[in-house]
Design a protein around this motif. Sequence first.
Motif, PDB file in Angstrom:
ATOM      1  N   LEU A   1       0.836  -1.190   0.094  1.00  0.00           N
ATOM      2  CA  LEU A   1       0.052  -0.056   0.206  1.00  0.00           C
ATOM      3  C   LEU A   1       0.858   1.353  -0.096  1.00  0.00           C
ATOM      4  N   ALA A   2       1.939   1.261   0.614  1.00  0.00           N
ATOM      5  CA  ALA A   2       2.822   2.539   0.814  1.00  0.00           C
ATOM      6  C   ALA A   2       3.459   2.663  -0.373  1.00  0.00           C
ATOM      7  N   SER A   3       3.919   1.468  -1.124  1.00  0.00           N
ATOM      8  CA  SER A   3       4.737   1.828  -2.184  1.00  0.00           C
ATOM      9  C   SER A   3       3.515   2.332  -3.519  1.00  0.00           C
ATOM     10  N   THR A   4       2.192   1.709  -3.640  1.00  0.00           N
ATOM     11  CA  THR A   4       1.391   2.039  -4.472  1.00  0.00           C
ATOM     12  C   THR A   4       1.038   3.941  -4.367  1.00  0.00           C
ATOM     13  N   VAL A   5       0.873   3.978  -2.883  1.00  0.00           N
ATOM     14  CA  VAL A   5       0.218   5.233  -2.869  1.00  0.00           C
ATOM     15  C   VAL A   5       1.448   6.327  -3.059  1.00  0.00           C
TER      16      VAL A   5
ATOM     17  N   LEU B   1       0.831   1.130 -11.430  1.00  0.00           N
ATOM     18  CA  LEU B   1      -0.240   0.500 -12.061  1.00  0.00           C
ATOM     19  C   LEU B   1       0.211  -0.917 -11.886  1.00  0.00           C
ATOM     20  N   VAL B   2       1.497  -1.061 -11.908  1.00  0.00           N
ATOM     21  CA  VAL B   2       2.010  -2.701 -11.666  1.00  0.00           C
ATOM     22  C   VAL B   2       1.748  -3.076 -10.057  1.00  0.00           C
ATOM     23  N   LEU B   3       2.084  -2.002  -9.189  1.00  0.00           N
ATOM     24  CA  LEU B   3       1.779  -2.443  -7.871  1.00  0.00           C
ATOM     25  C   LEU B   3       0.360  -2.702  -7.650  1.00  0.00           C
ATOM     26  N   LEU B   4      -0.466  -1.993  -8.161  1.00  0.00           N
ATOM     27  CA  LEU B   4      -2.026  -1.703  -7.698  1.00  0.00           C
ATOM     28  C   LEU B   4      -2.503  -3.176  -7.672  1.00  0.00           C
ATOM     29  N   PRO B   5      -2.779  -3.926  -8.768  1.00  0.00           N
ATOM     30  CA  PRO B   5      -3.512  -5.114  -8.566  1.00  0.00           C
ATOM     31  C   PRO B   5      -2.828  -6.009  -7.375  1.00  0.00           C
ATOM     32  N   ILE B   6      -1.503  -5.842  -7.289  1.00  0.00           N
ATOM     33  CA  ILE B   6      -0.676  -6.845  -6.383  1.00  0.00           C
ATOM     34  C   ILE B   6      -1.101  -6.268  -4.822  1.00  0.00           C
TER      35      ILE B   6
END
Length: 301
Positions: A38-42, A189-194
């Motif tokens: 979550l931290a990475s995506t945000v 975007l790569v991180l979001l679904p994960i």
Amino acid sequence: MNSQRIATTSALTALAPAVWGSTYLITTEFLPPDRPLLASTVRALPAGLILLLITRTLPRGIWWWRALVLGVLNIGAFFYLLFVAAYHLPGGVAALVMSVQPMIVLLFGSLLLKDKVRPVHIGACLLAAVGVAMLVLQPHAGLDGVGVMAGLLGALSMASGIVLTKKWGRPEGIGLLTFTGWQLTVGGLVLLPITLIGEDLPDHLTWSNIGGFLYLSVIGALIAYVLWFRGLSRLPALAASFLSFASPVCAAVLGYLFLDQSLRPLQLLGAAAVVGAVVLAQPRGSRKPGGAPPARTVRRA
């Protein structure tokens, strides 16, 4: 580029890893616990989308897959591994593990960029490693296998991104904000679904959580990465990678100021060694850093 311009470029570029050094403090003190994805995506996605809205330019031709590769290496994979290390290791220890990055750049640069490895570069790597160890290692420093592995893989990811960014350059006519926006958006975007699959979202967010996320996205990603990619376009890959040592120095200083951590004479000596290594690794003279400019890519539909 003359010596004064090199010094100015190096100083501005070093602001990015200095900001990244605050990631450890922000993660442990302001973010919800155990949320590295979550931290990475945000951190990545909002900043990337803001830049895309400003520039309104998408990749074309070969730059679709190049943007994907760079976005994963420089942003997506690196952010996730950085936060895993930050959650599992004390800030200084995490920074120490990731300080192997310039050594990887030194190796990859010689293979992919045909950069000549000079004795001063090897000496600077060794001096920096010793300096970081003196700066951050304490008798009570905790070592966690997951954190150490994440830190090493994060260093490998960022080093690969640095070298490929230098090798490919930027497509002709594409500005720095656009180039940065591509990578932050791809990484997010790569991180979001994960993230949505692999982590539960927090039940609620405090104002401290929100402030931490805003800091990481606006200061730690948008502004810092614009400065970082600007420096990469003007400095040799190895010289730029050495500037990442501003991260453990910043982490140690913030720990002293806000977490009641001590700074002993040995740590101050270590910080001085790190600064000396960074100075040794920077280019000299009026020759344009990095030799010939990166080859420009002809954009195709």
